[in-house]
Every structure is written in C-alpha cells, then in structure tokens.
Design an enzyme around this catalytic site. Structure first.
Site, PDB file in Angstrom:
ATOM      1  N   LYS A 239       0.846  -1.207   0.000  1.00 58.27           N
ATOM      2  CA  LYS A 239       0.000   0.000   0.000  1.00 58.27           C
ATOM      3  C   LYS A 239       0.868   1.239   0.000  1.00 58.27           C
ATOM      4  CE  LYS A 239      -3.577  -2.251   2.510  1.00 58.27           C
ATOM      5  NZ  LYS A 239      -3.835  -2.717   3.850  1.00 58.27           N
TER       6      LYS A 239
ATOM      7  N   GLN B 175      -5.171  -2.312   9.523  1.00 57.34           N
ATOM      8  CA  GLN B 175      -4.937  -3.564   8.805  1.00 57.34           C
ATOM      9  C   GLN B 175      -5.575  -4.735   9.553  1.00 57.34           C
ATOM     10  OE1 GLN B 175      -3.217  -4.021   5.780  1.00 57.34           O
ATOM     11  NE2 GLN B 175      -4.003  -6.104   5.988  1.00 57.34           N
TER      12      GLN B 175
ATOM     13  N   ASP C 137     -11.649   2.534   4.040  1.00 57.60           N
ATOM     14  CA  ASP C 137     -11.997   1.122   3.829  1.00 57.60           C
ATOM     15  C   ASP C 137     -13.507   0.939   3.696  1.00 57.60           C
ATOM     16  OD1 ASP C 137     -10.001  -0.712   3.469  1.00 57.60           O
ATOM     17  OD2 ASP C 137      -9.628  -1.061   5.595  1.00 57.60           O
TER      18      ASP C 137
END
Ligand code: NAD
Length: 374
Positions: free
Chosen positions: A134, A178, A201
C-alpha cells in the site's frame, strides 16, 4: 503454458486446498479487505480489459485448449472458451494513473497532498506485505503515507488512541486499520473509532448503512466491491434491470457488493452457505459476483450463457508443478466458466489488483471532499 493456465475443477476443490501446515510457511494468505498484490504463479489467459473487451485470438485460444486437453481431465475440457477476459491488472493501472493525474492537479491548485494512515498491529508476514504494498502504491501516485506499527500484545486502547490522533490530523485524509487484528481485540470497537469521513476502507457501520439506504450515499464504498463494480462498468456490462447473484454475504465483500448492484438497479439475489439450490439460483443471473473462499465452487453448469462473472475468491491449491508448490484459483471454475460466460475475471489478475486502486481512489476522494476541491 496452457497446462499452467487452466485449473482442474473436476475433483472436489476443497480436497485440494492447502493443508494447515502451509500456514506455518507464509504463502498465500487468505485475502483480506486490505489489498496487496498476491503472488502470481499461474498466468491466466491473458486478454484485455477496458471497454470493449476483445477476445483472445482464436489461434491462441485453441492452442491453450489443446494443450490443456492433453493435461487435464478430458471431462473438463469442453469445446471452446468464448468469454471475454476482464483484465483487472490493466484496469487497475488505468485507475492508478487517473488518480495520479488528479492528485497532481489538486496539489497544483491547493498545495494539498492526500494522506493515508495505516495502523498495523502484530507481525503477520502477509499483513506486513500488504502494508508495504500500500505504501508503495501511495508513493507512486503522490499520496503521503503514515504508518504506525504496534506489537501483537498492544491494547485496544493504544490502537484507538492512534486512530484518534489520525482523526484529528488535517494532513491525514484516510485511516486504515490492517485486518485481521489480534484475537484479544474487538474489531468493531476499533473500526467504529475511525472517523466516518476518513474511513477509506468503508467498513464503518454508518457507511454501510448509508450504502443500504435509498437516496443516501456513503462517504466511502469498501474497496473490493467497489473494484468489482468498476470492472463491470469499465467492461461495458449493463447492470440496470439485469438479474445479479452475489455468492457470499460477508460484511466486507458480499453484502456491500449486493447493495451496490441494487443501487445500480439490478435485481439481486444473495447465495450463501445455507442457500438451497445455489446452482439453480445462480443460473438465472446475468451478473455473478462470487466472494466465498471455496476453490472452484461455481461450475460451468451454474452459469447462464453469456453471463458476466466477477470472481473475488483467492484460494491457494496444491500444485507440485509450481515452483512455490501452490497456485491460486478463484471461487469459479475458470476453465468451465470461460466456455459459458460472456465475460469473466481471472484469478489472479482480476479483482485483486483493483482493491488497492480503489483504496487510492477513496483516499483522493476524501482529500477532495475535506478540502472542497472539485
Ligand atoms: P468470508 O469468509 O468472510 O465470507 C464468505 C461468505 O461465503 C460467507 O458469507 C458464507 O456464507 C459464504 N459461503 C461459504 N461457503 C459457501 C458455500 N458453499 N456456498 C455459498 N456461500 C458460501 O470471506 P470474504 O472475506 O468475503 O472473502 C471471500 C473470498 O474473497 C476469499 O477467497 C477471500 O480471500 C477473497 N477476497 C479477495 C479480495 C481481493 O482483493 N481480491 C478481497 C477480499 C476477499
């Protein structure tokens, strides 16, 4: 090589899944919301992407199939593969380029650079790889990344404290925790702590709730289902008025994918582990999104001729012929489905690369919204 292009779906897929011992040796983690390129031991039939989708030249198709015929179970080798292959790698590259151009335009006009903060707890190798990927992807398009690494035994309070700091930091426009988190942590408490305006997200219940409501829009759409929709749109697949089936109902893929298809005016059915006659229901669909995590679950007989198939599943199966000893297959039996469907994503190289592209896109959107930049 055709023999490595095609997977054998004739045996029960689950019996060929990697045994648990493999968990001790990093390889292909089950893909989680947060993206990262998966290893690609198997090359799909390499066709192309954006609309309109061209077909694999017939000569190459026939060569692939005839080579497959000599290596695969004859029962699985059908006459011809006719589906257009939706090349997620290519579409994702186009999106990353578009995001990069927009970021440069915003920086020139306002001096603002989008920022993405990632919080990683523990030292799982797969999570570390995703976070590294990322970061690289952010750098490539001009997004500034911020990273916090906490030990496995960190407390929920510590994680929430870092989230709160990023919530208040004006240079951070997106916050991502994460997953998976260590067992002692409550995912819900942690994900709820992320400001909905920075929830790139798209997992915050308010974002999912807004996605479900008519006349409301979420701040962010979860990256993987958003990537699925983008693949359909950019491949010229018509959604309005069509019948769609989503297989799987997870919070991060199946459910939001079904909501998105419904928002795009498809008539949507959800098939899940308790569904009776999944094959019969799936066969009615013009569009199938499979997000299950069961290798080769969807067989050729489940598919309506001409249907568009987006295969989200990423499943490692043993493959002694591969240097790594495994390869990745989707939830859809590719060699059967590609003979019936109108369009299909390969695994790998389909949805996987889209997830990170959508994360970059969500981060850019967030920065634009916060700074009122059109
Ligand atoms: P999950 O385990 O959270 O959910 C799986 C869903 O499938 C559940 O809703 C369950 O009801 C359903 N299901 C299970 N067995 C079934 C069966 N036999 N028939 C019908 N439905 C069944 O999984 P997830 O997080 O949604 O991920 C699904 C797959 O997608 C996995 O292979 C995962 O690795 C992959 N994935 C890929 C990406 C990507 O970026 N490409 C991102 C996320 C997930």
């Amino acid at each position: 090589m055709a023999s490595s292009i095609l997977s054998d779906c004739s045996s029960c897929a689950t019996s060929r899944l990697l045994p648990l011992r493999r968990a001790l040796h990093p390889p292909p983690p089950r893909f989680r919301p947060s993206p990262g390129p998966a290893p690609s031991p198997r090359r799909p039939l390499l066709l192309t992407a954006a609309a309109p989708l061209p077909l694999l030249p017939r000569a190459r198709r026939m060569a692939a199939l005839s080579a497959a015929a000599s290596s695969a179970d004859p029962a699985t080798v059908l006459a011809d593969a006719s589906a257009k292959i939706i090349d997620g790698k290519l579409v994702a590259k186009q999106i990353r380029e578009e995001v990069g151009v927009e970021i440069a335009r915003m920086k020139d006009a306002t001096g603002v650079v989008p920022g993405l903060a990632v919080i990683l707890v523990g030292s799982r190798k797969d999570s570390q790889t995703y976070v590294r990927n990322k970061k690289k992807a952010c750098e490539a398009v001009g997004i500034k990344s911020y990273e916090v690494n906490l030990p496995e035994d960190a407390s929920e309070y510590e994680v929430i404290k870092h989230i709160a700091t990023f919530n208040d930091d004006p240079s951070v426009h997106g916050i991502l925790v994460q997953l998976p988190l260590p067992r002692h942590m409550n995912d819900e408490n942690i994900l709820n702590a992320v400001s909905i305006e920075k929830d790139v997200d798209g997992f915050h219940p308010v974002n999912i709730g807004r996605l479900a409501m008519q006349g409301r829009d979420p701040f962010f759409v979860p990256c993987t289902p958003k990537g699925c929709m983008e693949l359909l749109h950019r491949s010229g697949v018509e959604i309005n008025g069509k019948r769609a089936v989503v297989i799987g109902r997870s919070n991060i893929v199946g459910t939001p994918a079904a909501l998105l298809l419904q928002k795009a005016n498809a008539t949507v059915s959800i098939v899940h582990s308790k569904t009776k006659n999944p094959e019969e229901i799936t066969r009615q669909a013009d569009i199938i999104i499979a997000a299950v995590g069961v290798a080769n679950l969807v067989r050729g007989s489940w598919i309506k001729p001409g249907a568009a198939i987006i295969d989200v599943g990423i499943n490692p199966v043993d493959d002694p012929a591969s240097p790594r000893g495994y390869r990745l297959v989707g939830d859809v039996c590719f060699e059967e489905a590609s003979k019936v469907a109108g369009a299909i994503t390969p695994v790998p190289g389909g949805v996987g690369p889209m997830t990170i592209a959508m994360l970059l896109s969500n981060t850019l959107d967030s920065a634009k919204r916060i700074h009122k930049f059109k």
